[in-house]
Design an enzyme around this catalytic site. Sequence first.
Site, PDB file in Angstrom:
ATOM      1  N   GLU A   1       0.835  -1.190   0.000  1.00  0.00           N
ATOM      2  CA  GLU A   1       0.000   0.000   0.000  1.00  0.00           C
ATOM      3  C   GLU A   1       0.871   1.242   0.000  1.00  0.00           C
ATOM      4  O   GLU A   1       1.919   1.277   0.644  1.00  0.00           O
ATOM      5  CB  GLU A   1      -0.923  -0.019   1.225  1.00  0.00           C
ATOM      6  CG  GLU A   1      -1.818  -1.247   1.204  1.00  0.00           C
ATOM      7  CD  GLU A   1      -2.900  -1.238   2.270  1.00  0.00           C
ATOM      8  OE1 GLU A   1      -2.934  -0.316   3.096  1.00  0.00           O
ATOM      9  OE2 GLU A   1      -3.713  -2.180   2.247  1.00  0.00           O
TER      10      GLU A   1
ATOM     11  N   CYS B   1      -1.101   6.655   9.799  1.00  0.00           N
ATOM     12  CA  CYS B   1       0.025   5.920  10.350  1.00  0.00           C
ATOM     13  C   CYS B   1      -0.444   4.714  11.145  1.00  0.00           C
ATOM     14  O   CYS B   1      -1.341   4.822  11.977  1.00  0.00           O
ATOM     15  CB  CYS B   1       0.820   6.811  11.293  1.00  0.00           C
ATOM     16  SG  CYS B   1       1.678   8.072  10.406  1.00  0.00           S
TER      17      CYS B   1
END
Length: 325
Positions: free
Chosen positions: A79, A315
């Site tokens: 990703e 994150c």
Amino acid sequence: MKRVHNGSISIAEIINDPFNFTYNEICGAIGESGAKSIYSLLYKKDFVKKARSIWIKEVIKDAQANKYIFELSDNKYIETVSIKRRTGVSACVSAQVGCPCKCIFCESGKNGFIRNLSASEIVQQVIYLKERVNRIVFMGIGEPLFNYDVLIKSIHILRDRNGLDFPTDGITISTIGTIKMLKKIREEHIKIQLTLSLHAAAQKVRDYLMPATRGNDINETVKAALSYSKRHNRKLVVAYLLLRGINDSASDIKKLVEWFKGENAMINLLEYNKTSGALTSVDKRRLEHFKNSLLSYGIEAKIRSSRGRNINAACGQLASRYNKT
Ligand code: SF4
């Protein structure tokens, strides 16, 4: 395979995976004018887009970020996130398929480590984003310094003036910071921005949150990261994920002040993107209090807003559901 010139790479290898080679490697194989033409075709024109070894499987969008799921030639998935900023777009790039580190606040490490990416697969994440990228951050899946040689090679490819000519100071590596790897990258002649994922001010807490750093003295880790920043004259960015009751106490603030007072460093305070674990984020007031306390001691500190949360692209949220270990 027929080897040519310096015997390091062959023409067949270049044709097979052209993004995998530095300008100098291609020069060594086919000479300077050939290398110039190939780099120009690869990085300045769309000509070789068919020569890719990664493909876009899915793009998930929100107002602040787009998450690209790339399929690799061995049917693994990675990703990459493009994050919109006021001044451009950051590409948050992966360095590995899965991650061996198992930080407990992070989804990406939960599925384990599958393999390192090649330089080609790293470079292609940047060039196949649909946006014009002006910052590259190695903060996607994986620990970039655990794929060290490939990481350095991909940076050389991205910044080559015959190709993408990406400015070195627009590249950031975010690392858990084992002392050995911090010392190693300090000796490189590339002036990239370094972010140390510190996330704790006490050894025990860091060992618990980030098991892959066990055996690395926390004081020595900070010292090694500051030493990089001094040698390369770059501000050290320290990432600190605030977790309620774990690393948000007055003694944590005191330790951070002790380490960073008077240093060329900035602390990015991060909010926890709740995944599936038992950790709890701090509330906004506590976050502000922590930041203001650091500021009052003369430490540069910011609360970093977490973009891409809605699409699981913030994150610690990247984890390809497609990969099976
Ligand atoms: S935070 Fe980074 S190093 Fe830690 S498990 Fe997640 S991807 Fe790996």
